[in-house]
Design a protein around this motif. Structure first.
Motif, PDB file in Angstrom:
ATOM      1  N   UNK A 216       0.820  -1.204   0.000  1.00 60.61           N
ATOM      2  CA  UNK A 216       0.000   0.000   0.000  1.00 60.61           C
ATOM      3  C   UNK A 216       0.856   1.256   0.000  1.00 60.61           C
ATOM      4  N   UNK A 217       1.958   1.214   0.731  1.00 57.94           N
ATOM      5  CA  UNK A 217       2.756   2.419   0.912  1.00 57.94           C
ATOM      6  C   UNK A 217       3.773   2.662  -0.194  1.00 57.94           C
ATOM      7  N   UNK A 218       3.984   1.687  -1.094  1.00 52.76           N
ATOM      8  CA  UNK A 218       5.041   1.843  -2.097  1.00 52.76           C
ATOM      9  C   UNK A 218       4.507   1.901  -3.519  1.00 52.76           C
ATOM     10  N   UNK A 219       3.213   1.869  -3.719  1.00 52.14           N
ATOM     11  CA  UNK A 219       2.645   1.974  -5.065  1.00 52.14           C
ATOM     12  C   UNK A 219       1.624   3.098  -5.111  1.00 52.14           C
ATOM     13  N   UNK A 220       1.437   3.672  -6.304  1.00 48.84           N
ATOM     14  CA  UNK A 220       0.466   4.754  -6.477  1.00 48.84           C
ATOM     15  C   UNK A 220      -0.922   4.158  -6.676  1.00 48.84           C
ATOM     16  N   UNK A 221      -1.470   3.576  -5.624  1.00 47.09           N
ATOM     17  CA  UNK A 221      -2.770   2.898  -5.726  1.00 47.09           C
ATOM     18  C   UNK A 221      -3.934   3.794  -5.323  1.00 47.09           C
ATOM     19  N   UNK A 222      -3.664   4.831  -4.542  1.00 50.15           N
ATOM     20  CA  UNK A 222      -4.740   5.725  -4.100  1.00 50.15           C
ATOM     21  C   UNK A 222      -5.157   6.648  -5.250  1.00 50.15           C
ATOM     22  N   UNK A 223      -6.452   6.985  -5.270  1.00 52.65           N
ATOM     23  CA  UNK A 223      -6.999   7.790  -6.365  1.00 52.65           C
ATOM     24  C   UNK A 223      -7.817   8.955  -5.804  1.00 52.65           C
ATOM     25  N   UNK A 224      -7.623  10.138  -6.375  1.00 53.44           N
ATOM     26  CA  UNK A 224      -8.445  11.295  -6.052  1.00 53.44           C
ATOM     27  C   UNK A 224      -9.079  11.806  -7.357  1.00 53.44           C
ATOM     28  N   UNK A 225     -10.414  11.909  -7.351  1.00 46.76           N
ATOM     29  CA  UNK A 225     -11.136  12.394  -8.530  1.00 46.76           C
ATOM     30  C   UNK A 225     -11.796  13.724  -8.183  1.00 46.76           C
ATOM     31  N   UNK A 226     -11.518  14.734  -8.993  1.00 44.23           N
ATOM     32  CA  UNK A 226     -12.106  16.054  -8.786  1.00 44.23           C
ATOM     33  C   UNK A 226     -13.062  16.362  -9.939  1.00 44.23           C
ATOM     34  N   UNK A 227     -14.297  16.732  -9.593  1.00 50.54           N
ATOM     35  CA  UNK A 227     -15.283  17.134 -10.596  1.00 50.54           C
ATOM     36  C   UNK A 227     -15.127  18.639 -10.788  1.00 50.54           C
ATOM     37  N   UNK A 228     -14.548  19.029 -11.910  1.00 46.20           N
ATOM     38  CA  UNK A 228     -14.150  20.418 -12.128  1.00 46.20           C
ATOM     39  C   UNK A 228     -15.318  21.411 -12.100  1.00 46.20           C
ATOM     40  N   UNK A 229     -16.477  21.123 -12.689  1.00 46.65           N
ATOM     41  CA  UNK A 229     -17.566  22.115 -12.671  1.00 46.65           C
ATOM     42  C   UNK A 229     -18.076  22.459 -11.281  1.00 46.65           C
ATOM     43  N   UNK A 230     -18.040  21.493 -10.363  1.00 48.46           N
ATOM     44  CA  UNK A 230     -18.570  21.735  -9.012  1.00 48.46           C
ATOM     45  C   UNK A 230     -17.488  21.861  -7.950  1.00 48.46           C
ATOM     46  N   UNK A 231     -16.269  21.384  -8.261  1.00 52.68           N
ATOM     47  CA  UNK A 231     -15.203  21.405  -7.272  1.00 52.68           C
ATOM     48  C   UNK A 231     -15.241  20.252  -6.296  1.00 52.68           C
ATOM     49  N   UNK A 232     -16.206  19.347  -6.450  1.00 53.80           N
ATOM     50  CA  UNK A 232     -16.300  18.180  -5.579  1.00 53.80           C
ATOM     51  C   UNK A 232     -15.091  17.278  -5.782  1.00 53.80           C
ATOM     52  N   UNK A 233     -14.480  16.832  -4.688  1.00 57.86           N
ATOM     53  CA  UNK A 233     -13.326  15.932  -4.776  1.00 57.86           C
ATOM     54  C   UNK A 233     -13.572  14.710  -3.903  1.00 57.86           C
ATOM     55  N   UNK A 234     -13.254  13.552  -4.445  1.00 58.39           N
ATOM     56  CA  UNK A 234     -13.421  12.290  -3.727  1.00 58.39           C
ATOM     57  C   UNK A 234     -12.139  11.491  -3.868  1.00 58.39           C
ATOM     58  N   UNK A 235     -11.677  10.911  -2.777  1.00 53.92           N
ATOM     59  CA  UNK A 235     -10.506  10.052  -2.873  1.00 53.92           C
ATOM     60  C   UNK A 235     -10.781   8.719  -2.190  1.00 53.92           C
ATOM     61  N   UNK A 236     -10.085   7.681  -2.662  1.00 56.43           N
ATOM     62  CA  UNK A 236     -10.248   6.361  -2.075  1.00 56.43           C
ATOM     63  C   UNK A 236      -8.919   5.617  -2.122  1.00 56.43           C
ATOM     64  N   UNK A 237      -8.576   4.983  -1.011  1.00 53.98           N
ATOM     65  CA  UNK A 237      -7.337   4.215  -0.942  1.00 53.98           C
ATOM     66  C   UNK A 237      -7.557   2.902  -0.203  1.00 53.98           C
ATOM     67  N   UNK A 238      -8.816   2.465  -0.150  1.00 52.37           N
ATOM     68  CA  UNK A 238      -9.172   1.266   0.589  1.00 52.37           C
ATOM     69  C   UNK A 238      -8.620  -0.001  -0.066  1.00 52.37           C
ATOM     70  N   UNK A 239      -8.588  -0.023  -1.408  1.00 52.99           N
ATOM     71  CA  UNK A 239      -8.174  -1.216  -2.131  1.00 52.99           C
ATOM     72  C   UNK A 239      -6.694  -1.151  -2.513  1.00 52.99           C
ATOM     73  N   UNK A 240      -6.099  -2.307  -2.781  1.00 53.70           N
ATOM     74  CA  UNK A 240      -4.721  -2.351  -3.252  1.00 53.70           C
ATOM     75  C   UNK A 240      -4.633  -1.987  -4.736  1.00 53.70           C
TER      76      UNK A 240
END
Length: 337
Positions: A216-240
């Motif tokens: 988990x700590x050595x790979x770029x597995x976490x993801x953050x998605x930003x919805x540009x029109x609204x500015x909403x941002x969601x991130x998830x790092x639960x999965x490998x």
């Protein structure tokens, strides 16, 4: 259209099945209501004409029960006749976050999460954790997918600030502390409900932190998605897997965008109305759990139940949901008049 359902497509068949089920929600209580009216007529005749006091007393008791059943049947008919938002028939995304109160808030957040899980099991719903930040019994925040028929329609009233009043295990002076947990219930969005264009998204990947081991700590597995029109941002790092984290983040983003649109429409529809009851607004203190008195109070409908254990076990939570639904239906009727 012919009467042969074999000619229907999958979506049409699903709609026909749902319409048939919805019709049953009105027909069954209506037939029961007619039966009760007949019973009440016979009981009233017995009360008026019988000279046997014990028989009259028994008839009076049975009439009271029948009147309560009439009220319940009428409530079911009204509920079936009222137009339902499409979102109410589907699943929900449940978000729980510890608020003020430190460790005590995180402990209660975990207890609420388990309450909803047990209630979901009793209702036959699927309860799937999308992401969580927890340590032992403490849950700082959790996002859960609850799937099943009518989930959002039942849990939508749980949104708001849940306040707990009790003596923490670490309190040596016996003082009661007050902590809060925020609950948000979002309708489970589908591609049919809301369309999200790829061009409106910014997707960032980064190294996950927390539990999960070296991978988990050595790979770029976490993801953050930003919805540009609204500015909403969601991130998830639960999965490998980066792909699975992206899928789950998109699921949460769709739910939040859909909820924003739904709230916008609701606010426009209720703009002329000053009294708002049971809106589920997150800034609203909706419920208090007082452990010393074994009391749960829902402030939106001024309801107090002295069954804290039953409610926290998920069993008696339904009694609160039912009363909130009744108030909601009455408000809907007031809006329509």
């Amino acid at each position: 259209m012919s009467g042969d359902i074999s000619d229907l497509g999958r979506e049409e068949l699903a709609k026909v099945s749902k319409d048939f089920s919805d019709t049953g929600q009105i027909v069954l209580p209506y037939n029961r209501l007619l039966e009760l009216y007949g019973e009440l007529t016979e009981l009233q005749q017995m009360i008026d004409e019988s000279k046997d006091q014990s028989l009259r007393t028994l008839a009076l008791e049975e009439r009271q029960v029948a009147l309560e059943d009439v009220a319940e049947a009428e409530r079911q008919i009204i509920n079936g006749l009222l137009p339902k938002a499409q979102a109410e028939s589907g699943g929900a995304i449940l978000e729980i976050r510890a608020g003020t109160g430190g460790d005590e808030a995180s402990l209660f957040s975990g207890e609420l999460l388990r309450m909803y899980e047990r209630h979901s099991q009793l209702r036959g719903w699927k309860f799937n954790t999308i992401s969580s930040l927890e340590e032992g019994d403490r849950v700082k925040e959790a996002t859960v997918e609850v799937s099943g028929r009518g989930v959002f329609g039942a849990l939508m009233f749980e949104s708001g600030v849940h306040r707990v009043q009790r003596v923490p295990a670490t309190e040596t002076q016996g003082r009661i502390h007050t902590s809060t947990v925020t609950v948000a219930v979002l309708p489970q969005a589908t591609d049919v409900h809301i369309e999200v264009r790829e061009s409106d998204l910014r997707i960032d990947v980064f190294r996950a932190s927390g539990k999960g081991g070296q991978h988990v700590n050595t790979t770029d597995s976490a993801v953050r998605i930003t919805h540009l029109p609204t500015g909403l941002a969601v991130e998830n790092q639960q999965e490998r897997s980066q792909l699975r984290n992206k899928e789950k983040a998109m699921q949460i983003l769709r739910a939040r965008l859909y909820d924003m649109e739904r709230q916008k429409l609701d606010n426009e529809r209720r703009a002329s109305r000053n009294r708002l009851i049971g809106t589920g607004d997150r800034s609203e203190k909706c419920r208090t759990y007082n452990f010393a008195q074994s009391r749960v109070t829902d402030h939106r409908i001024n309801l107090s139940l002295y069954d804290l254990e039953g409610i926290m076990s998920g069993v008696s939570l339904q009694s609160i949901i039912d009363r909130l639904r009744i108030q909601h239906d009455l408000d809907e009727l007031a809006d329509m008049s």
